[in-house]
Scaffold this active site. Sequence first.
Site, PDB file in Angstrom:
ATOM      1  N   ASP A 160       0.830  -1.203   0.000  1.00  0.00           N
ATOM      2  CA  ASP A 160       0.000   0.000   0.000  1.00  0.00           C
ATOM      3  C   ASP A 160       0.868   1.258   0.000  1.00  0.00           C
ATOM      4  O   ASP A 160       2.067   1.204   0.309  1.00  0.00           O
ATOM      5  CB  ASP A 160      -0.900  -0.013   1.247  1.00  0.00           C
ATOM      6  N   ASP A 196     -10.853   1.712  -3.275  1.00  0.00           N
ATOM      7  CA  ASP A 196     -11.463   1.241  -2.030  1.00  0.00           C
ATOM      8  C   ASP A 196     -12.982   1.205  -2.181  1.00  0.00           C
ATOM      9  O   ASP A 196     -13.683   0.631  -1.354  1.00  0.00           O
ATOM     10  CB  ASP A 196     -11.093   2.167  -0.864  1.00  0.00           C
TER      11      ASP A 196
HETATM   12  C1  GLA Z   1      -5.827   1.662   2.207  1.00  0.00           C
HETATM   13  C2  GLA Z   1      -6.213   0.509   1.289  1.00  0.00           C
HETATM   14  C3  GLA Z   1      -7.246  -0.365   1.987  1.00  0.00           C
HETATM   15  C4  GLA Z   1      -6.704  -0.856   3.306  1.00  0.00           C
HETATM   16  C5  GLA Z   1      -6.277   0.325   4.168  1.00  0.00           C
HETATM   17  C6  GLA Z   1      -5.557  -0.151   5.418  1.00  0.00           C
HETATM   18  O1  GLA Z   1      -6.869   2.565   2.346  1.00  0.00           O
HETATM   19  O2  GLA Z   1      -6.692   0.979   0.071  1.00  0.00           O
HETATM   20  O3  GLA Z   1      -7.593  -1.448   1.155  1.00  0.00           O
HETATM   21  O4  GLA Z   1      -5.641  -1.723   3.086  1.00  0.00           O
HETATM   22  O5  GLA Z   1      -5.389   1.183   3.463  1.00  0.00           O
HETATM   23  O6  GLA Z   1      -5.191   0.901   6.217  1.00  0.00           O
END
Ligand code: GLA
Length: 732
Positions: free
Chosen positions: A478, A546
């Site tokens: 990430d 997301d």
């Molecule tokens: C980001 C990612 C999510 C998740 C969060 C965890 O927002 O896109 O899928 O992994 O971080 O903090």
Amino acid sequence: MLKKLSGLSGLSIVALLTIVQTEAFAQGTIIPVETKSNALVLQTNSTNNLNIVYLGPKLTDKKEYEAITAVYKQTAEYTGVSNAAYATSGSRNLFEPALTVTHADGNNSLDLQYVRHETKKLNDNVSLLTVVLKDPVYDLEVKLFYKTYFKEDVTEQWSEIKNNEKGNVVLQKFASANLYLKADDFWLRQYHGDWAKEMQAEESKLTHGIKTLDSKLGTRTNLFQPPSFMVSLNQPATEDEGAVLYGSLEWSGNFRIDLELDNQDNLRIIAGINNHASAMTLTPGEVFTTPVFLSVLSFNGKGEASRKLQSWARNYKLLGGKGSRLTLLNNWEATYFDFNETKLKALLKDTKELGVDLFLLDDGWFANKYPRNNDDAGLGDWQENKTKLPNGIASLVSEAQANDVKFGIWVEPEMVNPRSELYEKHPDWVVKQPNRKEYYFRNQLVLDLSNPQVQQFVFNTIDNLFTKNPKLAYIKWDCNAVVYNAYSAHLKNQSHFYVQYVQGLYSVLQKLRKKYPTVPMMLCSGGGGRVDYAALQYFTEFWPSDNTDPLERVFMQWEYSYFYPAVSSGNHVTDWGKQPIKYRTDVAMMGKLGFDIVVSKLNEKDLKFCQDAIKTYNAVKPIIWQGNQYRLQNPVGNDVAAVLYLNEERTTGVIFNYLVNNRYDAGSSRPIRLKGLDAQKRYRIKELNLYPGTSSTIDDTKTYTGEFLMKVGYNPDVKASRASVVLELKAE
Ligand code: GLA
């Protein structure tokens, strides 16, 4: 010659003499860069500058390319370089440059003249043309590269800029590539967005002047805009008709794409690293290699262009593009930061019960002094949290094994929370202005990847996980923050920061891939904040957003699919949206399927549906991942969206149909015409993914010819009570 002179009335006699003297070059070297259907034709002009004289369908007789220039009677061209193959500045060019330099003596002018070229055949399908250009006054050399993928009609362009001068040369602008197109009109399809709103499309007619697509965010660079676009020639291309060029920059940092409609009504596209605050100094002998700009051109609409691009990506770019992927259960939305070993062990059982391949442990598993119990602490401290995981990751990996599933883990190794031991120990590793207040994005800061020590730290973070847990089977990487207050305590020249950050990131990824060549990794950046083909050389898939509301995803995945194949798109079934589990699962199946739900809370029928759907998915996934995609009916402007994936042999396909309008009586009132089939073959259509206790309204005893299905079409019978319908198509 006379015609040319009349347009030069304001020029001095000296300039005229120069033109006359260089007439020897007037014949021009012609370099056709051909693929299966297209040609980009380069030609030297009377002053030995290299120009683009044609980009279009290729001609059978190469000699005829010589006749192209003469058949255009556009308004006077003052300089002979407005169609430059790599536009410079400070000499005659009157338009946006690709390359602007300040020479060792402080002079800002550049003129690049053709020296030589060579073409190498790298294999049956791939060729590499290198053209060498040189400034006749200053010792600066530029190599232009054109790598062509014949069958796919894809061209990758980049350049190398070499400083042969005695002192430093500063690159003020250093684009990867130039293109120059001629058409009646140009229509740009571009994308914008934000968190949970990726790939919002806009299409508009380009007007005179410059339209710039860019990012200055440093990391999470595509938060507001991706580096991908398309330009239709003459009129907006449809799915199956029209001329359209797709372009994308293979770079995970700041980018800049200028589309300039000039006084002759031609379109200049200049794409590369964003030069914003990024002048690059080259020491004597130093070479700067720009990232790659890719383009694909089709004269049969957007569908063909994207099938070519997807096929190219699977064959040549995306890591493991032709390989398999792991279905998974993720715990992010099921638990957020609130979990412990007992809870996770239960989730591992759920993973097995659901029938997916892998359990993915998300954020929250690490840090002790500042435990990662929410998003304001712990980033950077990659040791298991002893309260949540007293027996470490190792015990989870072995528990996964006991359940016959694999185990994967989330990391965000480029980032740091100010509340972390890493920050306390290495404040100089953090990107921040020494004399300004810190400013945070999601309570965090970016680590300075231009610093080799930081690169080693990031490498070690991942390497340690694998060394301690050799059975670890998946990484979700990430990157949630953008760069504020860009400053590196390591770099002497701050202008190099944005570029060297990305180079540092790639060098870590290269090192990791050398040691772990095949382990699947997801490219995530708070959703789709970093999606490009440079990064995807190291990642097997990306996280589009997301936002997993399936209705939103029908639109978003549609747009992503113009540029990226389904096998690279991580799609999870979650609790976002109002749609039933069937709709959510059907949508997630158009890519790499995963789940992020509380399995134990599913009712009996929902669980049974998911379990069956995973089995069905396992049977059809090779077609979705490796087949050709035909977008049949657009979610924009229709009640029903439909997408077909068809295998290469055109014998098996899967059609996804979704109701995208809630108004009264919305549905598939008319048949949807299929595409790509064999007209002669007879196909049987059967419904897949039926919800337990329901029956299909599709009569699978009937067969239809490909001709019928393509000319008349087929009605999936989508309506409010059948809001998503998955069909299998099989030739008899
Ligand atoms: C980001 C990612 C999510 C998740 C969060 C965890 O927002 O896109 O899928 O992994 O971080 O903090």
